[in-house]
Design a protein around this motif. Structure first.
Motif, PDB file in Angstrom:
ATOM      1  N   GLY A  12       0.741  -1.403  -0.124  1.00  0.00           N
ATOM      2  CA  GLY A  12       0.056   0.133   0.144  1.00  0.00           C
ATOM      3  C   GLY A  12       0.846   1.381   0.103  1.00  0.00           C
ATOM      4  O   GLY A  12       0.625   2.055  -0.541  1.00  0.00           O
ATOM      5  N   GLU A  30      -5.260   2.599   7.534  1.00  0.00           N
ATOM      6  CA  GLU A  30      -4.814   1.406   7.856  1.00  0.00           C
ATOM      7  C   GLU A  30      -5.364   1.273   9.196  1.00  0.00           C
ATOM      8  O   GLU A  30      -5.590   1.907  10.190  1.00  0.00           O
ATOM      9  CB  GLU A  30      -3.195   1.959   8.448  1.00  0.00           C
ATOM     10  N   ALA A  31      -5.856  -0.096   9.470  1.00  0.00           N
ATOM     11  CA  ALA A  31      -6.562  -0.916  10.348  1.00  0.00           C
ATOM     12  C   ALA A  31      -5.847  -0.807  11.848  1.00  0.00           C
ATOM     13  O   ALA A  31      -6.117  -0.364  12.806  1.00  0.00           O
ATOM     14  CB  ALA A  31      -6.911  -2.133  10.183  1.00  0.00           C
ATOM     15  N   GLY A  36       3.307  -0.801   8.398  1.00  0.00           N
ATOM     16  CA  GLY A  36       4.353  -1.557   8.309  1.00  0.00           C
ATOM     17  C   GLY A  36       3.740  -3.053   8.005  1.00  0.00           C
ATOM     18  O   GLY A  36       4.284  -3.956   7.422  1.00  0.00           O
ATOM     19  N   ARG A  38       3.122  -6.600   7.892  1.00  0.00           N
ATOM     20  CA  ARG A  38       3.733  -7.915   8.151  1.00  0.00           C
ATOM     21  C   ARG A  38       5.276  -7.679   8.243  1.00  0.00           C
ATOM     22  O   ARG A  38       6.275  -8.518   8.375  1.00  0.00           O
ATOM     23  CB  ARG A  38       3.646  -8.908   7.088  1.00  0.00           C
ATOM     24  N   THR A  39       5.861  -6.157   8.342  1.00  0.00           N
ATOM     25  CA  THR A  39       7.138  -5.844   8.724  1.00  0.00           C
ATOM     26  C   THR A  39       6.694  -5.142   9.952  1.00  0.00           C
ATOM     27  O   THR A  39       6.103  -4.471  10.126  1.00  0.00           O
ATOM     28  CB  THR A  39       7.882  -4.886   7.801  1.00  0.00           C
ATOM     29  N   GLY A  53       8.669  -9.581  12.047  1.00  0.00           N
ATOM     30  CA  GLY A  53       8.152 -10.160  10.656  1.00  0.00           C
ATOM     31  C   GLY A  53       9.120 -10.263   9.804  1.00  0.00           C
ATOM     32  O   GLY A  53      10.230 -10.808  10.072  1.00  0.00           O
ATOM     33  N   ALA A  54       8.825  -9.834   8.377  1.00  0.00           N
ATOM     34  CA  ALA A  54      10.015 -10.067   7.344  1.00  0.00           C
ATOM     35  C   ALA A  54      11.209  -9.372   7.845  1.00  0.00           C
ATOM     36  O   ALA A  54      11.453  -8.490   8.471  1.00  0.00           O
ATOM     37  CB  ALA A  54       9.463  -9.351   6.075  1.00  0.00           C
ATOM     38  N   ILE A 253      -4.347  -5.423   1.036  1.00  0.00           N
ATOM     39  CA  ILE A 253      -4.200  -6.427   2.160  1.00  0.00           C
ATOM     40  C   ILE A 253      -4.425  -7.857   1.631  1.00  0.00           C
ATOM     41  O   ILE A 253      -4.615  -8.223   0.573  1.00  0.00           O
ATOM     42  CB  ILE A 253      -5.526  -5.886   2.805  1.00  0.00           C
ATOM     43  N   PRO A 254      -4.092  -8.788   2.517  1.00  0.00           N
ATOM     44  CA  PRO A 254      -4.220 -10.145   2.399  1.00  0.00           C
ATOM     45  C   PRO A 254      -5.385 -10.396   1.825  1.00  0.00           C
ATOM     46  O   PRO A 254      -6.502  -9.923   2.113  1.00  0.00           O
ATOM     47  CB  PRO A 254      -3.634 -10.845   3.721  1.00  0.00           C
ATOM     48  N   LEU A 257      -8.624 -11.177   4.230  1.00  0.00           N
ATOM     49  CA  LEU A 257      -8.998  -9.990   4.685  1.00  0.00           C
ATOM     50  C   LEU A 257      -9.771  -9.053   3.666  1.00  0.00           C
ATOM     51  O   LEU A 257     -10.762  -8.260   4.003  1.00  0.00           O
ATOM     52  CB  LEU A 257      -7.773  -9.047   5.362  1.00  0.00           C
ATOM     53  N   ILE A 261     -14.193  -7.200   3.336  1.00  0.00           N
ATOM     54  CA  ILE A 261     -14.853  -5.869   3.183  1.00  0.00           C
ATOM     55  C   ILE A 261     -15.939  -6.208   2.333  1.00  0.00           C
ATOM     56  O   ILE A 261     -16.013  -6.900   1.269  1.00  0.00           O
ATOM     57  CB  ILE A 261     -13.656  -5.142   2.543  1.00  0.00           C
ATOM     58  N   GLY A 416       4.505 -13.260  -1.944  1.00  0.00           N
ATOM     59  CA  GLY A 416       4.881 -13.651  -0.445  1.00  0.00           C
ATOM     60  C   GLY A 416       6.020 -13.020   0.073  1.00  0.00           C
ATOM     61  O   GLY A 416       6.104 -12.897   1.446  1.00  0.00           O
ATOM     62  N   LEU A 417       6.653 -12.285  -0.420  1.00  0.00           N
ATOM     63  CA  LEU A 417       7.874 -11.592  -0.034  1.00  0.00           C
ATOM     64  C   LEU A 417       7.719 -10.124   0.016  1.00  0.00           C
ATOM     65  O   LEU A 417       6.887  -9.706  -0.966  1.00  0.00           O
ATOM     66  CB  LEU A 417       9.186 -11.900  -0.952  1.00  0.00           C
ATOM     67  N   MET A 418       8.668  -9.280   0.569  1.00  0.00           N
ATOM     68  CA  MET A 418       8.855  -7.973   0.641  1.00  0.00           C
ATOM     69  C   MET A 418       8.771  -7.396  -0.876  1.00  0.00           C
ATOM     70  O   MET A 418       8.117  -6.601  -1.284  1.00  0.00           O
ATOM     71  CB  MET A 418       9.891  -7.599   1.343  1.00  0.00           C
TER      72      MET A 418
HETATM   73  C1  LIG Z   1       7.431 -13.990  10.427  1.00  0.00           C
HETATM   74  C2  LIG Z   1       7.545 -13.430   9.046  1.00  0.00           C
HETATM   75  C3  LIG Z   1       8.678 -13.606   8.232  1.00  0.00           C
HETATM   76  C4  LIG Z   1       8.898 -13.059   7.100  1.00  0.00           C
HETATM   77  N1  LIG Z   1      10.004 -13.228   6.395  1.00  0.00           N
HETATM   78  C5  LIG Z   1      10.198 -12.663   5.175  1.00  0.00           C
HETATM   79  C6  LIG Z   1      11.709 -12.461   4.847  1.00  0.00           C
HETATM   80  O1  LIG Z   1      12.770 -12.768   5.436  1.00  0.00           O
HETATM   81  N2  LIG Z   1      11.642 -11.829   3.635  1.00  0.00           N
HETATM   82  C7  LIG Z   1      10.660 -11.200   2.984  1.00  0.00           C
HETATM   83  O2  LIG Z   1      10.730 -10.658   1.799  1.00  0.00           O
HETATM   84  N3  LIG Z   1       9.555 -11.321   3.300  1.00  0.00           N
HETATM   85  C8  LIG Z   1       9.170 -11.903   4.309  1.00  0.00           C
HETATM   86  N4  LIG Z   1       7.916 -12.104   5.082  1.00  0.00           N
HETATM   87  C9  LIG Z   1       6.592 -11.664   4.249  1.00  0.00           C
HETATM   88  C10 LIG Z   1       6.587 -10.123   4.269  1.00  0.00           C
HETATM   89  O3  LIG Z   1       6.489  -9.828   5.320  1.00  0.00           O
HETATM   90  C11 LIG Z   1       5.322  -9.711   3.447  1.00  0.00           C
HETATM   91  O4  LIG Z   1       5.431 -10.567   2.046  1.00  0.00           O
HETATM   92  C12 LIG Z   1       5.098  -8.136   3.026  1.00  0.00           C
HETATM   93  O5  LIG Z   1       5.494  -7.536   3.964  1.00  0.00           O
HETATM   94  C13 LIG Z   1       3.597  -8.007   2.812  1.00  0.00           C
HETATM   95  O6  LIG Z   1       3.245  -6.776   2.519  1.00  0.00           O
HETATM   96  P1  LIG Z   1       1.854  -6.485   2.153  1.00  0.00           P
HETATM   97  O7  LIG Z   1       1.721  -4.847   2.174  1.00  0.00           O
HETATM   98  O8  LIG Z   1       1.506  -6.934   1.025  1.00  0.00           O
HETATM   99  O9  LIG Z   1       0.944  -6.807   3.215  1.00  0.00           O
HETATM  100  P2  LIG Z   1       0.655  -6.374   4.831  1.00  0.00           P
HETATM  101  O10 LIG Z   1       2.220  -6.354   5.344  1.00  0.00           O
HETATM  102  O11 LIG Z   1       0.073  -7.596   5.489  1.00  0.00           O
HETATM  103  O12 LIG Z   1      -0.036  -5.103   4.990  1.00  0.00           O
HETATM  104  C14 LIG Z   1      -1.539  -4.926   4.976  1.00  0.00           C
HETATM  105  C15 LIG Z   1      -1.779  -4.029   5.723  1.00  0.00           C
HETATM  106  O13 LIG Z   1      -3.243  -3.802   5.671  1.00  0.00           O
HETATM  107  C16 LIG Z   1      -3.827  -3.702   6.934  1.00  0.00           C
HETATM  108  N5  LIG Z   1      -5.085  -3.977   6.959  1.00  0.00           N
HETATM  109  C17 LIG Z   1      -5.449  -5.224   6.606  1.00  0.00           C
HETATM  110  N6  LIG Z   1      -7.003  -5.155   6.643  1.00  0.00           N
HETATM  111  C18 LIG Z   1      -7.485  -3.783   6.720  1.00  0.00           C
HETATM  112  C19 LIG Z   1      -8.475  -3.045   6.474  1.00  0.00           C
HETATM  113  N7  LIG Z   1      -9.628  -3.687   6.507  1.00  0.00           N
HETATM  114  N8  LIG Z   1      -8.627  -1.721   6.371  1.00  0.00           N
HETATM  115  C20 LIG Z   1      -7.324  -1.086   6.362  1.00  0.00           C
HETATM  116  N9  LIG Z   1      -6.209  -1.665   6.891  1.00  0.00           N
HETATM  117  C21 LIG Z   1      -6.083  -2.942   6.860  1.00  0.00           C
HETATM  118  C22 LIG Z   1      -2.785  -4.173   7.780  1.00  0.00           C
HETATM  119  O14 LIG Z   1      -2.757  -4.055   9.224  1.00  0.00           O
HETATM  120  C23 LIG Z   1      -1.514  -4.271   7.372  1.00  0.00           C
HETATM  121  O15 LIG Z   1      -0.771  -2.963   7.768  1.00  0.00           O
HETATM  122  C24 LIG Z   1       7.849 -12.443   6.290  1.00  0.00           C
HETATM  123  C25 LIG Z   1       6.590 -12.510   6.866  1.00  0.00           C
HETATM  124  C26 LIG Z   1       6.504 -12.710   8.203  1.00  0.00           C
HETATM  125  C27 LIG Z   1       5.366 -12.434   9.193  1.00  0.00           C
END
Ligand SMILES: Cc1cc2nc3c(=O)[nH]c(=O)nc-3n(C[C@H](O)[C@H](O)[C@H](O)COP(=O)(O)OP(=O)(O)OC[C@H]3O[C@@H](n4cnc5c(N)ncnc54)[C@H](O)[C@@H]3O)c2cc1C
Lengths: 441, 72
Positions: A12, A30-31, A36, A38-39, A53-54, A253-254, A257, A261, A416-418
């Motif tokens: 986002g 942001e909820a 951040g 998953r970071t 997290g990541a 968002i995942p 989730l 909505i 699945g990754l950052m």
């Molecule tokens: C333990 C762990 C280890 C990891 N290790 C690695 C690694 O080593 N290397 C790597 O590259 N990746 C790793 N990852 C994966 C990485 O964290 C994710 O791929 C990445 O951060 C996802 O980003 P995103 O923006 O897609 O989702 P998210 O980070 O999940 O962001 C979604 C955001 O939306 C918010 N949200 C959810 N629902 C709503 C709603 N209805 N309204 C408003 N806001 C909402 C959430 O609170 C969140 O802040 C790991 C993850 C974890 C948890």
């Protein structure tokens, strides 16, 4: 042009930053009470941060690396010097390097089969992979059984999938497993530290990328989006207390989730199904005065057949305390998450002391249970179960009226990754800008 | 299995064409995961099951072929 972005994770925020640069007026909802997603950093000692997290990245993560450079953040190598420890069923052993004391030919056979199935996947459209129908209806666990595996391959496979994708082999389709592994650069790249996907960490913690991206943006915390109404004149996003109007909205968002909505008009294809499982990861951090294992010629790396800590890594910040990160993944994560905090602490520390008998009681102990996070619902990422790619794949990135999709689960590259999260954010921003140009010209 | 057979396995696993009898697997970027794939290739082609430590001590096609010969 006004755009609302739902979710202040990497996806986002990357989208919001791109759109802002292009002159759009952007609001991010942001909820949580933090950015951040998953970071997430935890301060394990004054000024010393560990990634709850990541954490890891490699050279092929080009968008992430470019973003870090632009935000003035440095990478620090995940040094892995010294011997490894293994608890694989017959006591504990010390070995040079990361190779587990298991039958090498049997593991080689397993990796050969994994490499074969991985190479057949079409990462541009996994659902069009030759043989997708079979691969998508078979679980990774059944696929393994079909190979009549050697006992050592059977022991190692769930540990490997746990480490790679926080997956219980019974929960993912072979298609998803193979897609995930290929999308991330193949089994060898994903498995490797030096020269691979775990080469570096973000100095100071990965959450800083999000914190710095957010600094220039209009972010509204504690605003879970509940409904999205697209109409001829714009889109309305409703939270518990407010409504926001925009020309377009990005849902970052995942998938599970996103389906919570209320989206009107309704989606023809949902974002998830009942087979879509959460990735299962719990991270435990054990904090010591210094990385004491290094004095004993050990790297801190271990691989263990029994939990809770299925693997451990030295994540100590430079010049800071010793940080031993324990990964609890797959089916073991569910068991561990159900324990009381006292049991979680006792079992993790006991295992660390079995692996590294010279360790004292840790100065600090932190558990981050991603399964229990309402606004993550699993990590590292959603796991596509049997049938999911065939059903959900074709609509993964297709805009719906004024709704655009981002999030690491919508990226066919580095899913699945950052890196995947950032690429998905950039793609969604580009889609909006292209569509806008089309309607105004 | 002769040296050429081992060279062919190195090429396939490392995805590098320039391999000769003296090429060191680990210097060419081979890691422990890929090493197991060499050992499974050797086992399929010759019936000889070598260990990871055997490979560490004989990391070139020439040396590995000798070990295989001793086991055949
Ligand atoms: C333990 C762990 C280890 C990891 N290790 C690695 C690694 O080593 N290397 C790597 O590259 N990746 C790793 N990852 C994966 C990485 O964290 C994710 O791929 C990445 O951060 C996802 O980003 P995103 O923006 O897609 O989702 P998210 O980070 O999940 O962001 C979604 C955001 O939306 C918010 N949200 C959810 N629902 C709503 C709603 N209805 N309204 C408003 N806001 C909402 C959430 O609170 C969140 O802040 C790991 C993850 C974890 C948890």
């Amino acid at each position: 042009m006004r755009v609302v972005v739902i979710g202040a994770g990497l996806a986002g925020l990357s989208a919001a930053a791109r759109l802002t640069e292009a002159g759009a007026e952007v609001t991010v909802l942001e909820a949580r009470d933090r950015v951040g997603g998953r970071t997430h950093g935890i301060e394990v000692a004054p000024g010393a941060w560990a990634d709850a997290g990541a954490a890891y990245l490699g050279d092929r993560h080009t968008e992430l690396t470019a973003l870090m450079a632009a935000l003035d953040l440095k990478a620090t190598p995940t040094g892995m010097v010294g011997d490894s420890r293994f608890e694989l069923g017959h006591g504990s052993e010390t070995r040079h390097g990361r190779f587990p004391p298991l039958n090498a030919v049997a593991l080689g056979e397993l990796f050969d089969r994994l490499a074969e199935v991985t190479e057949t996947v079409r990462t541009d459209a996994p659902w069009l992979t030759p043989d997708a129908a079979t691969l998508d209806t078979t679980t990774a666990a059944d696929w393994l059984e079909g190979l009549s595996p050697h006992p050592d391959a059977k022991l190692f496979f769930p540990l490997f999938l746990g480490e790679m994708m926080a997956a219980d082999p019974a929960a993912v389709s072979v298609l998803h497993m193979a897609f995930y592994l290929r999308s991330g650069g193949g089994i060898r790249y994903l498995n490797a530290f030096e020269g691979g996907a775990q080469q570096d960490r973000v100095d100071g913690g990965a959450q800083q990328i999000c914190a710095r991206l957010a600094a220039g943006l209009d972010i509204r915390l504690r605003r879970p989006a509940r409904a999205i109404d697209s109409g001829p004149d714009g889109v309305t996003i409703t939270t518990d207390t407010e409504t926001f109007h925009a020309d377009s909205v990005i849902v970052a968002i995942p998938p599970v989730l996103a389906d919570a909505i209320d989206i009107r008009p309704a989606l023809a294809v949902p974002r998830s199904t009942t087979r879509t499982a959460p990735g299962c990861a719990v991270k435990a951090h054990l904090i010591y005065p210094a990385p004491l294992w290094r004095d004993h010629g050990l790297s801190g790396w271990s691989v263990n057949a029994h939990g809770p800590l299925l693997s451990t890594v030295d994540d100590s910040p430079d010049g800071g305390p010793g940080v031993l990160t324990g990964f609890v993944t797959g089916a073991e994560a569910h068991r561990y998450a159900a324990l009381s905090p006292r049991e979680q602490r006792a079992t993790a520390i006991a295992q660390a002391m079995r692996l590294f008998p010279f360790l004292p009681e840790p100065d600090g102990f932190h558990v981050t249970d991603w399964l229990g996070e309402t606004y993550s619902r699993g990590c590292y990422a959603a796991l596509f179960g049997p049938g999911d790619w065939t059903r959900l794949g074709p609509a993964l990135t297709t805009p719906h009226h004024r709704v655009y999709w981002a999030g690491t689960e919508t990226s066919l590259e580095f899913f699945g990754l950052m890196e995947g999260a950032i690429r998905s954010g950039h793609r969604a921003a580009a889609d909006i800008l292209t569509d806008k140009q089309r309607t105004t010209s | 299995m002769n040296v050429d057979g081992v060279i062919a396995i190195f090429r396939r696993v490392l995805e590098i064409e320039e391999i000769n009898a003296d090429s060191d697997f680990f210097e060419l970027g081979g890691d422990s995961l890929l090493a197991t794939r060499v050992l499974s290739g050797v086992a399929r082609g010759s019936g000889v099951e070598l260990t990871f430590d055997d490979f560490l001590l004989s990391p070139t096609p020439g040396a590995l072929a000798k070990r295989i010969g001793a086991g055949e």
